[in-house]
Write an enzyme that holds these catalytic residues in place. Structure first.
Site, mmCIF file in Angstrom:
data_model
loop_
_atom_site.group_PDB
_atom_site.id
_atom_site.type_symbol
_atom_site.label_atom_id
_atom_site.label_comp_id
_atom_site.label_asym_id
_atom_site.label_seq_id
_atom_site.Cartn_x
_atom_site.Cartn_y
_atom_site.Cartn_z
ATOM 1 N N HIS A 223 -9.542 1.877 -5.415
ATOM 2 C CA HIS A 223 -8.684 0.897 -4.752
ATOM 3 C C HIS A 223 -7.237 1.250 -5.048
ATOM 4 C CE1 HIS A 223 -12.092 -1.515 -3.709
ATOM 5 N NE2 HIS A 223 -12.530 -1.384 -4.953
ATOM 6 N N TYR B 275 0.803 -1.233 0.000
ATOM 7 C CA TYR B 275 0.000 0.000 0.000
ATOM 8 C C TYR B 275 0.833 1.280 0.000
ATOM 9 C CZ TYR B 275 -3.737 -3.295 0.986
ATOM 10 O OH TYR B 275 -4.617 -4.345 0.907
HETATM 11 O O1 CA2 Z 1 -6.503 -1.743 -2.779
HETATM 12 C C1 CA2 Z 1 -7.319 -1.245 -1.995
HETATM 13 O O2 CA2 Z 1 -7.409 -0.036 -1.810
HETATM 14 C C2 CA2 Z 1 -8.226 -2.156 -1.159
HETATM 15 O O3 CA2 Z 1 -9.506 -1.550 -1.070
HETATM 16 C C3 CA2 Z 1 -7.580 -2.249 0.194
HETATM 17 C C4 CA2 Z 1 -8.282 -3.215 1.137
HETATM 18 C C5 CA2 Z 1 -8.478 -4.579 0.463
HETATM 19 O O4 CA2 Z 1 -9.238 -5.428 1.311
HETATM 20 C C6 CA2 Z 1 -9.169 -4.447 -0.870
HETATM 21 O O5 CA2 Z 1 -9.267 -5.722 -1.450
HETATM 22 C C7 CA2 Z 1 -8.401 -3.525 -1.798
HETATM 23 C C8 CA2 Z 1 -7.476 -3.422 2.408
HETATM 24 C C9 CA2 Z 1 -7.155 -2.183 3.112
HETATM 25 C C10 CA2 Z 1 -6.112 -2.499 4.143
HETATM 26 O O6 CA2 Z 1 -5.290 -1.395 4.283
HETATM 27 C C11 CA2 Z 1 -4.107 -1.555 4.908
HETATM 28 C C12 CA2 Z 1 -3.211 -0.528 4.816
HETATM 29 C C13 CA2 Z 1 -1.979 -0.633 5.414
HETATM 30 C C14 CA2 Z 1 -1.660 -1.778 6.116
HETATM 31 C C15 CA2 Z 1 -2.568 -2.803 6.230
HETATM 32 C C16 CA2 Z 1 -3.793 -2.696 5.618
#
Ligand code: CA2
Length: 158
Positions: free
Chosen positions: A104, A26
């Site tokens: 996303h 991310y």
């Molecule tokens: O790619 C994206 O923005 C998502 O919406 C992010 C979600 C995931 O479940 C989707 O499939 C795609 C997860 C967000 C988790 O964010 C974090 C950020 C930093 C560390 C851990 C998790």
């Protein structure tokens, strides 16, 4: 004086961890960094941003329903994991009947099969997936373009 168009920018569960955990997926930008940048962009684009993040599904729905007291003109939403599970979030977005863009950070189609389905995408004005955190800025430009009914040639950039 003309009221500014109001754009609700929602981030769902775990997105408060952006820039803090799992930077290999991310990136290093924090949610605060994103909101600061979008604040500047919104100023230049002439819209009022309203930022909201929650890890709770019901809170996200309540925030969307605030539309009925103080209407939003558009919504940008990264629903996080609720993308792939939440009929309730879909119902809330449909109930307010406001154009929304789904963002996303990662390309959900290049990840596990369970991320390939979104409960929101077929009702979204647009979906931006895989452009990293830049996706939020692109979504804001696109939404303002749509709300102001700008033509292809007259695209407004921040
Ligand atoms: O790619 C994206 O923005 C998502 O919406 C992010 C979600 C995931 O479940 C989707 O499939 C795609 C997860 C967000 C988790 O964010 C974090 C950020 C930093 C560390 C851990 C998790």
């Amino acid at each position: 004086m003309k009221e500014l168009k109001r754009v609700l920018i929602i981030n769902g569960p775990n997105l408060n961890l952006l820039g803090i955990r799992e930077p290999h997926i991310y990136g290093h930008t924090t949610l605060k960094d994103i909101e600061n940048q979008l604040n500047q962009d919104a100023k230049r684009l002439g819209v009022e941003p309203i930022f909201y993040q929650s890890n709770q599904e019901g809170n996200l729905i309540d925030k969307i329903q605030e539309h009925f007291n103080n209407p939003y003109d558009g919504i940008i939403i990264n629903p996080g994991g609720f993308t792939h599970t939440s009929v309730a979030l879909r119902d809330a977005l449909l109930s307010v009947n406001v154009p929304f863009i789904e963002v996303h950070i990662s390309n959900i189609y290049a990840r596990e099969p369970f991320r390939h389905h979104s409960y929101l995408s077929d009702k979204a004005l647009a979906v931006i997936s895989g452009m990293g955190v830049l996706g939020y800025r692109l979504a804001l430009i696109g939404l303002v373009h749509h709300l102001n009914k700008l033509s292809f040639k007259d695209l407004q950039l921040p």
